[in-house]
Scaffold this motif. Structure first.
Motif, short mmCIF file in Angstrom:
data_model
loop_
_atom_site.label_atom_id
_atom_site.label_comp_id
_atom_site.label_asym_id
_atom_site.label_seq_id
_atom_site.Cartn_x
_atom_site.Cartn_y
_atom_site.Cartn_z
N LEU A 79 95.59 -24.50 29.91
CA LEU A 79 95.86 -24.70 31.34
C LEU A 79 96.84 -23.66 31.87
O LEU A 79 96.72 -23.22 33.02
N GLY A 80 97.80 -23.26 31.04
CA GLY A 80 98.77 -22.25 31.48
C GLY A 80 98.10 -20.93 31.80
O GLY A 80 98.42 -20.28 32.80
N VAL A 81 97.16 -20.52 30.94
CA VAL A 81 96.42 -19.28 31.18
C VAL A 81 95.61 -19.38 32.47
O VAL A 81 95.55 -18.43 33.27
N LEU A 82 95.00 -20.55 32.71
CA LEU A 82 94.23 -20.75 33.94
C LEU A 82 95.13 -20.62 35.17
O LEU A 82 94.75 -19.97 36.17
N ILE A 83 96.32 -21.19 35.10
CA ILE A 83 97.27 -21.08 36.22
C ILE A 83 97.68 -19.64 36.45
O ILE A 83 97.77 -19.17 37.59
N ILE A 84 97.92 -18.91 35.37
CA ILE A 84 98.32 -17.50 35.48
C ILE A 84 97.23 -16.70 36.17
O ILE A 84 97.50 -15.90 37.07
N VAL A 85 95.99 -16.90 35.74
CA VAL A 85 94.87 -16.14 36.32
C VAL A 85 94.70 -16.47 37.79
O VAL A 85 94.52 -15.58 38.63
N LEU A 86 94.75 -17.76 38.13
CA LEU A 86 94.58 -18.16 39.53
C LEU A 86 95.74 -17.67 40.39
O LEU A 86 95.56 -17.39 41.59
N THR A 87 96.92 -17.56 39.80
CA THR A 87 98.09 -17.10 40.55
C THR A 87 98.04 -15.61 40.84
O THR A 87 98.49 -15.15 41.90
N THR A 88 97.51 -14.84 39.89
CA THR A 88 97.56 -13.38 40.00
C THR A 88 96.23 -12.72 40.31
O THR A 88 96.16 -11.50 40.43
N MET A 89 95.16 -13.51 40.48
CA MET A 89 93.84 -12.91 40.66
C MET A 89 93.74 -12.07 41.94
O MET A 89 93.00 -11.10 42.00
N GLY A 90 94.48 -12.45 42.98
CA GLY A 90 94.39 -11.70 44.23
C GLY A 90 95.55 -10.77 44.47
O GLY A 90 95.74 -10.30 45.59
N ILE A 91 96.31 -10.48 43.41
CA ILE A 91 97.52 -9.69 43.55
C ILE A 91 97.24 -8.30 44.12
O ILE A 91 98.04 -7.75 44.87
N ILE A 92 96.09 -7.74 43.77
CA ILE A 92 95.68 -6.44 44.32
C ILE A 92 94.40 -6.58 45.13
O ILE A 92 94.29 -6.06 46.25
N ALA A 93 93.43 -7.30 44.57
CA ALA A 93 92.14 -7.46 45.25
C ALA A 93 92.31 -8.10 46.62
O ALA A 93 91.65 -7.71 47.59
N GLY A 94 93.21 -9.07 46.71
CA GLY A 94 93.44 -9.74 48.00
C GLY A 94 93.99 -8.80 49.05
O GLY A 94 93.57 -8.83 50.21
N GLU A 95 94.93 -7.93 48.64
CA GLU A 95 95.53 -6.99 49.59
C GLU A 95 94.56 -5.87 49.95
O GLU A 95 94.60 -5.35 51.06
N ARG A 96 93.71 -5.50 49.01
CA ARG A 96 92.69 -4.50 49.34
C ARG A 96 91.70 -5.05 50.36
O ARG A 96 91.32 -4.38 51.31
N LYS A 97 91.32 -6.30 50.14
CA LYS A 97 90.34 -6.91 51.03
C LYS A 97 90.90 -7.14 52.43
O LYS A 97 90.19 -6.99 53.43
N SER A 98 92.18 -7.47 52.52
CA SER A 98 92.81 -7.73 53.82
C SER A 98 93.28 -6.46 54.51
O SER A 98 93.61 -6.49 55.69
N GLY A 99 93.31 -5.35 53.77
CA GLY A 99 93.75 -4.09 54.36
C GLY A 99 95.23 -3.82 54.23
O GLY A 99 95.71 -2.76 54.66
N VAL A 100 95.98 -4.74 53.63
CA VAL A 100 97.42 -4.56 53.46
C VAL A 100 97.71 -3.39 52.53
O VAL A 100 98.63 -2.59 52.77
N ALA A 101 96.92 -3.26 51.46
CA ALA A 101 97.13 -2.17 50.50
C ALA A 101 96.96 -0.81 51.18
O ALA A 101 97.76 0.12 50.94
N ALA A 102 95.96 -0.68 52.04
CA ALA A 102 95.73 0.59 52.74
C ALA A 102 96.90 0.92 53.66
O ALA A 102 97.32 2.08 53.76
N MET A 103 97.47 -0.08 54.32
CA MET A 103 98.61 0.13 55.21
C MET A 103 99.84 0.61 54.44
O MET A 103 100.59 1.48 54.91
N ILE A 104 100.03 0.07 53.23
CA ILE A 104 101.18 0.48 52.42
C ILE A 104 100.98 1.88 51.86
O ILE A 104 101.89 2.71 51.87
N LEU A 105 99.76 2.17 51.38
CA LEU A 105 99.50 3.45 50.72
C LEU A 105 99.35 4.60 51.72
O LEU A 105 99.28 5.76 51.30
#
Length: 259
Positions: A79-105
């Motif tokens: 369960l701990g591994v599942l929580i880790i994955v769900l917590t960090t899965m959008g750490i980069i992909a989420g910001e790329r999809k929302s455009g936040v990463a492009a604004m920072i870079l």
């Protein structure tokens, strides 16, 4: 370094605003205290559900303190591994999809600083949460059963933490590689499960696998000392983390420049 610290502070603040600094440690603490409490109060729990049928008699052996800690660590492995994955899965992909990463870079921010600051933010969150949860496990096990030496506790904590760091880095890599957080989470879980299953099945041949760190941590708790393969497995884990971090930077830069 100043740029990297600013990015790290941004990650820490964002996780605070998303309440990750509250619910993730609480979840790990609940995972940690579950086994000591249920193991100690098992008879009372059975009685509360009506007990056993008349005439039935089942003797439940009292587990040792080391066994309780090992069972609790098993919860973090699943369960701990599942929580880790769900917590960090959008750490980069989420910001790329929302455009936040492009604004920072768009600003003069290096890809290495961008990736590693996110990795460090996730690392601090998970290590802190795991420490709180495992401390709660150790405390309640000592109160209800027997005390495991703090040295054994801390050594097993470091070995388990190193494996969880590998899981975090795998998730970071797929989050950088893939645009959809859900697919990144599925891919990360699949890779972690395959590594764990293969390592356990071929344990006599893959003693150096990072997934074996969980077994070596259990041996420490059972007072068997460090396995001869603890150092090779730790070095392999460190090498995997470094390689995956650089691959994350490479694939992320390549995809961003291709857009």
């Amino acid at each position: 370094m100043n740029q990297w610290m600013i990015l790290l502070q941004k990650e820490m603040l964002e996780m605070w605003r998303n309440y990750k600094w509250i619910w993730v440690p609480i979840t790990f603490i609940l995972l940690g205290v579950q086994k000591p409490l249920t193991s100690y109060y098992m008879e009372q729990i059975l009685d509360s559900f009506g007990g056993l049928p008349e005439g039935a008699k089942v003797e439940i052996p009292t587990p040792s303190a080391a066994e309780v800690l090992i069972q609790s660590l098993g919860e973090y492995t699943s369960l701990g591994v599942l929580i880790i994955v769900l917590t960090t899965m959008g750490i980069i992909a989420g910001e790329r999809k929302s455009g936040v990463a492009a604004m920072i870079l768009v600003k003069p921010v290096s890809y290495l600083a961008f990736i590693t600051s996110k990795w460090m933010g996730a690392l601090l969150l998970i290590w802190f949460s795991f420490l709180m949860g495992y401390l709660a496990t150790w405390y309640y096990t000592g109160i209800l059963f027997d005390w495991i030496s703090f040295a054994s506790f801390f050594q097993s904590f470091l070995l388990y933490g190193l494996w969880l760091t590998v899981v975090i880095t795998i998730t970071l890599f797929f989050s950088a590689l893939l645009l959809t957080p859900g697919i990144a989470a599925f891919s990360s879980l699949a890779v972690v499960i395959v590594i764990s299953l293969v390592s356990s099945t071929l344990s006599n041949r893959l003693e150096w696998s990072p997934a074996q760190l969980t077994s070596y941590a259990n041996e420490v708790l059972m007072h068997k000392g460090f396995s001869d393969y603890t150092l090779p497995a730790s070095l392999t884990a460190a090498a995997c983390i470094i390689i995956l971090l650089f691959l994350s930077v490479y694939v992320f830069r390549k995809k961003e420049l291709a857009v």
